[in-house]
Design an enzyme around this catalytic site. Structure first.
Site, PDB file in Angstrom:
ATOM      1  N   ALA A   1      55.744 -49.110 -12.040  1.00 48.39           N
ATOM      2  CA  ALA A   1      55.846 -48.649 -10.658  1.00 48.39           C
ATOM      3  C   ALA A   1      55.590 -49.813  -9.700  1.00 48.39           C
ATOM      4  CB  ALA A   1      54.844 -47.533 -10.408  1.00 48.39           C
TER       5      ALA A   1
ATOM      6  N   GLY B   1      55.640 -47.148 -15.892  1.00 43.76           N
ATOM      7  CA  GLY B   1      56.823 -46.337 -15.666  1.00 43.76           C
ATOM      8  C   GLY B   1      58.021 -46.808 -16.453  1.00 43.76           C
TER       9      GLY B   1
ATOM     10  N   GLU C   1      57.575 -45.290 -19.792  1.00 46.68           N
ATOM     11  CA  GLU C   1      57.821 -43.855 -19.665  1.00 46.68           C
ATOM     12  C   GLU C   1      59.310 -43.553 -19.536  1.00 46.68           C
ATOM     13  OE1 GLU C   1      53.997 -41.992 -17.422  1.00 46.68           O
ATOM     14  OE2 GLU C   1      54.885 -43.748 -16.456  1.00 46.68           O
TER      15      GLU C   1
ATOM     16  N   GLU D   1      48.243 -48.231 -17.118  1.00 48.03           N
ATOM     17  CA  GLU D   1      47.701 -47.580 -15.924  1.00 48.03           C
ATOM     18  C   GLU D   1      46.182 -47.531 -15.908  1.00 48.03           C
ATOM     19  OE1 GLU D   1      51.849 -45.875 -16.548  1.00 48.03           O
ATOM     20  OE2 GLU D   1      50.138 -46.405 -17.802  1.00 48.03           O
TER      21      GLU D   1
END
Length: 255
Positions: A61, A106, A109, A129
């Site tokens: 992100a 991300g 993911e 994270e």
């Protein structure tokens, strides 16, 4: 555009293009959702490759963007974040991630949303994270343990450590490791092969597997049973069986 969709040989390539690291900011997330849904709708797209380019898949992100968000702001955004990734996971066609360089947070993911993952030999994957005082928020706590098991997933999520391509292969996080220069070529070849297959049967197979993983065995069997019987109404089933009887296995041409 931060994400593009290009179609060739029945394969739609969802290309992340936000240099230098393909950070997944809000605009990129929203564009990804829009194009994933488009790929799902377009009949000429029969399989999909997710690709970030030769250097990096996606480093995660956009931290600078998130740093300025408070609790209320993220409550409003968190669902849209997950919806963008879920749109990729629910493309009703075979999806392969072509992972080069970093696939972190991300980015990891997003790779988890694919049906199959081909990684460069120099790839690095992980869910870092926790090092920011957070947890994965785009499906990592759910898709990662379903893929590699809860203990291995907790190791990656709790520590935030990165794994190289060979370890990722060993734990089932990726499915194939190839030289970096061959990642997209091999991912496209995987998708192109399936693009020639029976589209409705492939959709049925994907939905049956994915639904079965989310529910109990009896419900999963019911989904499988209904799809299996329903496919007897398709032209592809007629072509496949006729070709098998007349020519032998593996020679059918589907429509």
């Amino acid at each position: 555009m931060t994400v593009t969709l290009e179609v060739a040989e029945g394969v739609g390539t969802l290309r992340l293009d936000r240099p230098p690291m393909n950070a997944l900011d809000i605009a990129t997330q929203d564009r990804l959702k829009e194009l994933a849904e488009e790929a799902g709708r377009r009949d000429e797209v029969r399989a999909v490759v997710i690709y970030g380019g030769e250097r990096v898949f996606a480093a995660g992100a956009d931290i600078k963007e998130m740093q300025n968000m408070d609790h209320a702001g993220m409550i409003r955004r968190a669902r849209a974040l997950q919806d963008a990734f879920t749109a990729v996971a629910r493309i009703p066609k075979p999806v392969v991630a072509a992972v080069t360089g970093y696939a972190l947070g991300g980015g990891c993911e997003l790779a988890l949303c694919a049906d199959y993952r081909i990684a460069a030999d120099n790839a690095k994957l992980g869910q870092p994270e926790i090092l920011l005082g957070l947890i994965p928020g785009a499906g990592g706590t759910q898709r990662l343990p379903r893929l590699i098991g809860p203990s291995r997933a907790k190791d990656l999520i709790f520590t935030g450590r990165q794994v190289g391509a060979e370890e990722a292969l060993a734990i089932g996080l990726v499915d194939r490791v190839v030289p970096a220069a061959e990642v997209y070529e091999q991912a496209h070849a995987w998708a192109a092969r399936l693009a020639k297959g029976p589209a409705i049967a492939l959709r049925a197979a994907k939905e049956s597997v994915d639904t079965g993983l989310e529910t109990d065995i009896d419900t999963g069997l019911a989904v499988e049973r209904n799809w299996f019987a329903g496919l007897f109404a398709t032209e592809d089933r007629e072509r496949g069986m006729r070709s098998f009887v007349e020519e032998g296995p593996g020679k059918a041409k589907f429509v």
